[in-house]
Write an enzyme that holds these catalytic residues in place. Structure first.
Site, PDB file in Angstrom:
ATOM      1  N   PHE A   1       0.808  -1.225   0.000  1.00 29.22           N
ATOM      2  CA  PHE A   1       0.000   0.000   0.000  1.00 29.22           C
ATOM      3  C   PHE A   1       0.836   1.267   0.000  1.00 29.22           C
ATOM      4  CE2 PHE A   1      -2.646  -3.292   1.995  1.00 29.22           C
ATOM      5  CZ  PHE A   1      -3.762  -3.228   1.177  1.00 29.22           C
TER       6      PHE A   1
ATOM      7  N   VAL B   1       8.141   1.856   2.155  1.00 32.22           N
ATOM      8  CA  VAL B   1       8.667   1.527   3.481  1.00 32.22           C
ATOM      9  C   VAL B   1      10.000   2.255   3.626  1.00 32.22           C
ATOM     10  CG1 VAL B   1       9.418  -0.302   5.052  1.00 32.22           C
ATOM     11  CG2 VAL B   1       7.560  -0.737   3.409  1.00 32.22           C
TER      12      VAL B   1
ATOM     13  N   LYS C   1       6.233   1.817   7.698  1.00 37.41           N
ATOM     14  CA  LYS C   1       5.411   1.334   6.596  1.00 37.41           C
ATOM     15  C   LYS C   1       4.285   2.341   6.368  1.00 37.41           C
ATOM     16  CE  LYS C   1       6.212  -3.568   7.642  1.00 37.41           C
ATOM     17  NZ  LYS C   1       7.039  -3.370   8.859  1.00 37.41           N
TER      18      LYS C   1
ATOM     19  N   ASP D   1      -5.635 -15.607   9.984  1.00 38.24           N
ATOM     20  CA  ASP D   1      -5.279 -15.302   8.595  1.00 38.24           C
ATOM     21  C   ASP D   1      -3.862 -15.781   8.273  1.00 38.24           C
ATOM     22  OD1 ASP D   1      -5.795 -14.311   6.047  1.00 38.24           O
ATOM     23  OD2 ASP D   1      -5.042 -12.315   6.506  1.00 38.24           O
TER      24      ASP D   1
END
Length: 345
Positions: A56, A59, A74, A169
């Site tokens: 997204f 970094v 990040k 997840d």
């Protein structure tokens, strides 16, 4: 991943935009609730060079101004509200548990309200997932090496589960490497406290447990199913429930019918026993993370015979290039939730 109807938490932590001027805020836990305060990231950290690109945004290497400690920032550009909610969920979860060598350490978290960016300040990582490292050819990969990484994963899960947190997840990109080479479990956007009652979760099916694709509630042992699948993948490069269509994949997972791939003919009985006690349809019958750590295959005596990485390279190439097959899990309503609805009528 998307969640709805969660208990009060990060959804209420996002502040309103200032009409006077853009402000920056930092997040912190206040009596177990994610809270905000006005502050500026650059007051606390000096931004250095960009070190890689994330999913997204960039970094950056950063240095803490008062201590000189190196970290990485990040930057996540998240214009969609639901994405910001996911990021806030991850921040909340990372703040909740005590530090552990195999869990990503979050130092600070910020939001730039003018640009809809959320910034996570974490310990430095290599920027390389476990699977990327294994297929890179930089390390001679053996059963013992794989068992060592899986032991670190189980240690991280034991720590989470002791804190009554479910990850929910686990998948290949959740397993990152620290600069020291240690495994770091990441990706907490879907994580939940035990007992939370979200009505809906979205995710990808290939590494999800049968109960996540059906109508059963998740438990801490839901996290143990993908540990077994990841063991199969790193040892053979075969993903037992992958299918060319989402519908077929979901049905394969729900049926929980599988066999070891042909390439497992040279894999030890200890590894097979470890996996067989995890990839079980009934969550109650799966080994816990604590029991995994007591399993003989993780005690450092696994086989030293080199493993072929050719099939794992093929798997990783396919996995990176494909859009994950998403699932929608609608949680059953608890008696408490049903009673609350009846009272509102």
């Amino acid at each position: 991943m998307e969640a709805s109807n969660d208990p009060p938490g990060p959804a209420k932590a996002e502040p309103e935009e200032s009409s006077a001027k853009p402000i920056h805020v930092s997040y912190y836990m206040n009596n177990g609730v994610l809270s905000v305060r006005e502050t500026d990231l650059k007051d606390a950290y000096e931004l250095k060079e960009e070190i890689r690109r994330g999913d997204f945004g960039p970094v950056f290497k950063v240095v803490q101004r008062t201590t000189g400690q190196a970290a990485e920032a990040k930057f996540k550009r998240l214009p969609r509200f639901v994405r910001r909610q996911e990021a806030l969920r991850e921040i909340e979860m990372l703040f909740l548990f005590a530090p552990h060598p195999n869990l990503l350490l979050l130092h600070d978290a910020y939001q730039m309200l003018d640009s809809k960016e959320i910034v996570l300040i974490t310990e430095p990582l290599q920027g390389c997932s476990l699977l990327e490292w294994l297929v890179s050819g930089k390390e001679r990969v053996t059963e013992r090496i794989c068992a060592g990484y899986l032991r670190q994963l189980c240690s991280a899960l034991k720590h989470l589960h002791a804190a009554s947190i479910m990850h929910l997840d686990l998948k290949p990109e959740s397993l990152q490497l620290a600069c020291s080479g240690e495994l770091k479990l990441t990706g907490f956007a879907v994580a939940r406290r035990c007992g939370e009652e979200p009505s809906l979760l979205r995710g990808d099916a290939e590494f999800s447990a049968p109960e996540q694709l059906g109508s059963e509630a998740a438990t801490i042992n839901t996290d143990m199913w993908p540990v077994g699948l990841l063991a199969i993948v790193v040892l053979s490069g075969v993903s037992p429930f992958w299918a060319s269509t989402k519908e077929e994949m979901v049905q394969k997972v729900i049926s929980a019918t599988w066999v070891f791939p042909d390439s497992f003919s040279s894999i030890s009985k200890g590894a097979k026993d470890f996996i067989s006690k995890l990839v079980k349809k009934s969550a109650e019958t799966r080994m816990s993370a604590a029991l995994c750590l007591d399993h003989a295959w993780l005690d450092g005596t696994a086989a030293e015979k080199p493993l072929s990485m050719a099939t794992l390279k093929e798997f990783w190439g396919r996995y990176k290039s494909e859009k994950p097959a998403s699932y929608v899990h609608r949680f059953p309503k608890s008696e408490k939730a049903k009673q609350s609805e009846d009272e509102k009528k």
